[in-house]
Motif scaffolding. Structure first.
Motif, PDB file in Angstrom:
ATOM      1  N   SER A 186      -3.725  -0.474  -5.546  1.00 16.90           N
ATOM      2  CA  SER A 186      -3.952  -1.383  -4.416  1.00 16.90           C
ATOM      3  C   SER A 186      -4.710  -2.633  -4.842  1.00 16.90           C
ATOM      4  CB  SER A 186      -4.693  -0.637  -3.301  1.00 16.90           C
ATOM      5  OG  SER A 186      -5.928  -0.118  -3.774  1.00 16.90           O
ATOM      6  N   LEU A 187      -5.981  -2.717  -4.463  1.00 17.04           N
ATOM      7  CA  LEU A 187      -6.721  -3.963  -4.613  1.00 17.04           C
ATOM      8  C   LEU A 187      -7.176  -4.238  -6.036  1.00 17.04           C
ATOM      9  CD1 LEU A 187      -8.724  -3.678  -1.299  1.00 17.04           C
ATOM     10  CD2 LEU A 187      -6.719  -5.093  -1.771  1.00 17.04           C
ATOM     11  N   GLY A 188      -7.304  -3.202  -6.846  1.00 12.85           N
ATOM     12  CA  GLY A 188      -7.618  -3.439  -8.251  1.00 12.85           C
ATOM     13  C   GLY A 188      -6.472  -4.154  -8.948  1.00 12.85           C
ATOM     14  N   VAL A 206      -3.752   3.437   1.792  1.00 11.95           N
ATOM     15  CA  VAL A 206      -4.622   3.858   2.890  1.00 11.95           C
ATOM     16  C   VAL A 206      -4.324   5.305   3.264  1.00 11.95           C
ATOM     17  CG1 VAL A 206      -5.238   3.447   5.305  1.00 11.95           C
ATOM     18  CG2 VAL A 206      -4.884   1.510   3.768  1.00 11.95           C
ATOM     19  N   LEU A 207      -3.034   5.660   3.286  1.00  9.26           N
ATOM     20  CA  LEU A 207      -2.663   7.052   3.555  1.00  9.26           C
ATOM     21  C   LEU A 207      -3.180   7.965   2.449  1.00  9.26           C
ATOM     22  CD1 LEU A 207       1.010   6.556   4.811  1.00  9.26           C
ATOM     23  CD2 LEU A 207      -1.089   6.779   6.167  1.00  9.26           C
ATOM     24  N   LEU A 208      -3.165   7.472   1.215  1.00  4.08           N
ATOM     25  CA  LEU A 208      -3.696   8.248   0.102  1.00  4.08           C
ATOM     26  C   LEU A 208      -5.193   8.483   0.277  1.00  4.08           C
ATOM     27  CD1 LEU A 208      -3.505   9.604  -2.652  1.00  4.08           C
ATOM     28  CD2 LEU A 208      -3.691   7.324  -3.711  1.00  4.08           C
ATOM     29  N   VAL A 209      -5.925   7.445   0.668  1.00  2.26           N
ATOM     30  CA  VAL A 209      -7.353   7.581   0.915  1.00  2.26           C
ATOM     31  C   VAL A 209      -7.603   8.599   2.029  1.00  2.26           C
ATOM     32  CG1 VAL A 209      -9.361   6.382   1.896  1.00  2.26           C
ATOM     33  CG2 VAL A 209      -8.042   5.321   0.057  1.00  2.26           C
ATOM     34  N   ALA A 210      -6.818   8.522   3.107  1.00  8.33           N
ATOM     35  CA  ALA A 210      -6.967   9.478   4.204  1.00  8.33           C
ATOM     36  C   ALA A 210      -6.743  10.906   3.709  1.00  8.33           C
ATOM     37  CB  ALA A 210      -5.979   9.142   5.326  1.00  8.33           C
ATOM     38  N   GLN A 224      -1.998  -5.380   8.542  1.00 11.52           N
ATOM     39  CA  GLN A 224      -1.887  -4.618   7.288  1.00 11.52           C
ATOM     40  C   GLN A 224      -2.966  -5.043   6.301  1.00 11.52           C
ATOM     41  OE1 GLN A 224       0.670  -6.185   4.283  1.00 11.52           O
ATOM     42  NE2 GLN A 224      -1.196  -5.420   3.324  1.00 11.52           N
ATOM     43  N   ASN A 225      -3.156  -6.350   6.125  1.00 12.07           N
ATOM     44  CA  ASN A 225      -4.197  -6.838   5.215  1.00 12.07           C
ATOM     45  C   ASN A 225      -5.565  -6.292   5.593  1.00 12.07           C
ATOM     46  OD1 ASN A 225      -2.368  -8.407   3.799  1.00 12.07           O
ATOM     47  ND2 ASN A 225      -2.865 -10.298   4.881  1.00 12.07           N
ATOM     48  N   SER A 226      -5.867  -6.341   6.874  1.00 10.37           N
ATOM     49  CA  SER A 226      -7.198  -5.938   7.326  1.00 10.37           C
ATOM     50  C   SER A 226      -7.432  -4.448   7.123  1.00 10.37           C
ATOM     51  CB  SER A 226      -7.391  -6.310   8.800  1.00 10.37           C
ATOM     52  OG  SER A 226      -6.494  -5.598   9.636  1.00 10.37           O
ATOM     53  N   VAL A 227      -6.437  -3.627   7.425  1.00  6.75           N
ATOM     54  CA  VAL A 227      -6.596  -2.181   7.272  1.00  6.75           C
ATOM     55  C   VAL A 227      -6.772  -1.823   5.797  1.00  6.75           C
ATOM     56  CG1 VAL A 227      -5.457   0.054   7.519  1.00  6.75           C
ATOM     57  CG2 VAL A 227      -5.357  -1.614   9.389  1.00  6.75           C
ATOM     58  N   VAL A 228      -5.910  -2.354   4.941  1.00  4.45           N
ATOM     59  CA  VAL A 228      -5.980  -2.029   3.519  1.00  4.45           C
ATOM     60  C   VAL A 228      -7.315  -2.456   2.928  1.00  4.45           C
ATOM     61  CG1 VAL A 228      -5.014  -2.531   1.242  1.00  4.45           C
ATOM     62  CG2 VAL A 228      -3.485  -2.094   3.158  1.00  4.45           C
ATOM     63  N   GLU A 229      -7.719  -3.675   3.190  1.00  9.82           N
ATOM     64  CA  GLU A 229      -8.929  -4.189   2.555  1.00  9.82           C
ATOM     65  C   GLU A 229     -10.193  -3.489   3.054  1.00  9.82           C
ATOM     66  OE1 GLU A 229      -9.345  -8.404   2.036  1.00  9.82           O
ATOM     67  OE2 GLU A 229      -7.178  -8.720   2.183  1.00  9.82           O
ATOM     68  N   ALA A 275     -20.520  -4.629  -6.232  1.00  7.23           N
ATOM     69  CA  ALA A 275     -19.184  -4.252  -6.690  1.00  7.23           C
ATOM     70  C   ALA A 275     -18.140  -4.502  -5.611  1.00  7.23           C
ATOM     71  CB  ALA A 275     -19.170  -2.785  -7.112  1.00  7.23           C
ATOM     72  N   SER A 276     -18.439  -4.105  -4.373  1.00  2.75           N
ATOM     73  CA  SER A 276     -17.510  -4.297  -3.266  1.00  2.75           C
ATOM     74  C   SER A 276     -17.245  -5.782  -3.018  1.00  2.75           C
ATOM     75  CB  SER A 276     -18.070  -3.642  -2.001  1.00  2.75           C
ATOM     76  OG  SER A 276     -17.248  -3.901  -0.881  1.00  2.75           O
ATOM     77  N   SER A 277     -18.310  -6.571  -3.019  1.00  2.56           N
ATOM     78  CA  SER A 277     -18.175  -8.006  -2.737  1.00  2.56           C
ATOM     79  C   SER A 277     -17.420  -8.729  -3.848  1.00  2.56           C
ATOM     80  CB  SER A 277     -19.555  -8.630  -2.546  1.00  2.56           C
ATOM     81  OG  SER A 277     -20.256  -7.974  -1.509  1.00  2.56           O
ATOM     82  N   LEU A 278     -17.711  -8.390  -5.110  1.00  5.53           N
ATOM     83  CA  LEU A 278     -17.009  -9.028  -6.217  1.00  5.53           C
ATOM     84  C   LEU A 278     -15.536  -8.634  -6.236  1.00  5.53           C
ATOM     85  CD1 LEU A 278     -19.598  -8.808  -9.144  1.00  5.53           C
ATOM     86  CD2 LEU A 278     -18.920 -10.830  -7.831  1.00  5.53           C
ATOM     87  N   LEU A 279     -15.245  -7.375  -5.894  1.00  3.12           N
ATOM     88  CA  LEU A 279     -13.839  -6.966  -5.823  1.00  3.12           C
ATOM     89  C   LEU A 279     -13.107  -7.764  -4.756  1.00  3.12           C
ATOM     90  CD1 LEU A 279     -11.461  -5.176  -6.558  1.00  3.12           C
ATOM     91  CD2 LEU A 279     -12.354  -3.446  -4.974  1.00  3.12           C
ATOM     92  N   ARG A 280     -13.730  -7.932  -3.589  1.00  4.68           N
ATOM     93  CA  ARG A 280     -13.099  -8.713  -2.519  1.00  4.68           C
ATOM     94  C   ARG A 280     -12.858 -10.152  -2.979  1.00  4.68           C
ATOM     95  NH1 ARG A 280     -12.942  -8.073   3.157  1.00  4.68           N
ATOM     96  NH2 ARG A 280     -14.509  -6.401   3.046  1.00  4.68           N
TER      97      ARG A 280
END
Length: 269
Positions: free
Chosen positions: A35-37, A91-95, A171-176, A201-206
Motif C-alpha cells: 500500500s502506502l510504502g 484495508v481489508l487485510l488490516v481488518a 478510498q484515499n481517506s480510508v486507506v491512508e 514515522a507516521s507523519s514522514l510516511l504521509r
C-alpha cells in the motif's frame, strides 16, 4: 510464540498479544509494501524524475485522477472502479490481521458506525481548518517553485465523472487513515517504539507518498500527519480523520473540476 508484546492505546496502550515481534514486524512491512510504502517509493522516484527534468517544478504537472481509456468511457469507468476497489484491499487485510489478533478488527481504531454524528462533526471542523491553510500553503509553495502544479482531475466530461471523483476521495481517506494512523501506530507501539518516534514515522510516511507533488506537498502532508496523529491519540478514533480527509479530497477534486480555467487564482496545467 516467543516475545509476547504489549500493544498500544488508541492502538498504543498496554495489551497482551500472542504474536511475536518478528511476526508483527513482518506483517507491518507487508501491509506497507502492498500500500502506502510502495506509494512512497514510487513518489520518490517520480520526484527525482521531476527534479532532473528540464524546467522548474511549477511548470510540471502532477495529475491525481486521470483517464485510463481516453475516448472509451465505459472501459474507462471499469478501470476507475477496478482501481478504487483494489486500492482498498490492504484495508481489508488490516481488518483481517486485527481480527485474527483478537483486537476487534477496525473497531479497535474507531473505524465503525458507533459514533457517526460526532465523527462527522469533528471531521468537518478539521477539514475546514486544514483546507484553507493547505490551499494557501500549496499556492505559496508553487509560486516559490517548490511544488508541481497539482491537477486533481483530468477526467472526460461523462456522467460518471463526479461519482468517481467522490469514490476516489473516500478510498484515499480510508486507506491512508486506517493504515498510516490506526494500524501503523498500533504496530509501532507493540514493537516498542516511543509515542514521539511513532508520530514522526507516521507523519514522514504521509509526507513521503505525497512527494511526487513536490517539496511543498511533502512538508504540508507531514504537518497534516502530526495533527492527525495528535487528534487520533486524543479521541482514539480514525473515524473523524477519515471524514476530514474525504471532505478535503472531495472539495479538491470536485472544486477543481468546476473551477479550473474559470478563476484566475487556481493554477492549471
Amino acid at each position: 510464540m516467543a516475545d509476547s508484546l504489549p500493544s498500544g492505546g488508541a492502538g498504543e496502550g498496554p495489551r497482551e498479544s500472542a504474536l511475536s515481534r518478528r511476526t508483527l514486524r513482518s506483517e507491518l512491512l507487508l501491509v506497507l509494501a502492498l500500500s502506502l510504502g510502495a506509494s512512497a517509493l514510487s513518489s520518490l522516484i517520480s520526484f527525482v524524475g521531476s527534479l532532473t527534468r528540464p524546467g522548474g517544478l511549477k511548470d510540471q504537472a502532477a495529475t491525481l485522477n486521470g483517464s485510463y481509456a481516453p475516448g472509451r468511457p465505459w472501459l474507462d469507468l471499469a478501470w476507475q472502479l477496478f482501481g478504487i476497489a483494489t486500492a482498498l484491499v490492504p484495508v481489508l487485510l488490516v481488518a483481517h490481521l486485527l481480527t485474527r489478533e483478537g483486537a476487534g478488527g477496525l473497531r479497535s481504531m474507531g473505524f465503525d458506525r458507533t459514533r457517526p454524528w460526532p465523527d462527522l462533526g469533528r471531521g468537518t471542523l478539521i477539514a475546514a481548518g486544514i483546507g484553507s491553510a493547505g490551499l494557501a500553503f500549496y499556492l505559496g509553495a508553487r509560486a516559490a517553485g517548490f511544488n508541481l502544479t497539482v491537477v486533481p482531475e483530468s477526467l472526460p466530461e461523462v456522467w460518471w465523472k463526479f461519482p468517481v471523483l467522490i469514490l476516489s476521495a473516500v478510498q484515499n481517506s480510508v486507506v491512508e487513515e486506517v493504515i498510516v494512523v490506526g494500524y501503523l501506530l498500533r504496530r509501532l507501539g507493540q514493537l516498542g517504539w516511543t509515542p514521539m518516534a511513532a508520530l514522526v514515522a507516521s507523519s514522514l510516511l504521509r509526507g513521503s507518498y505525497h512527494l511526487y507533488q513536490g517539496i511543498g506537498g511533502f512538508i504540508g502532508n507531514v504537518v497534516m500527519g502530526v495533527v492527525f496523529v495528535l487528534l487520533y491519540r486524543r479521541w482514539g478514533r480514525v473515524g473523524p480523520l477519515v471524514v476530514a480527509h474525504a471532505l478535503l479530497d472531495i472539495v479538491a477534486f470536485v472544486g477543481y473540476a468546476l473551477l479550473a480555467g474559470k478563476v484566475g487564482w487556481l493554477p492549471t496545467a
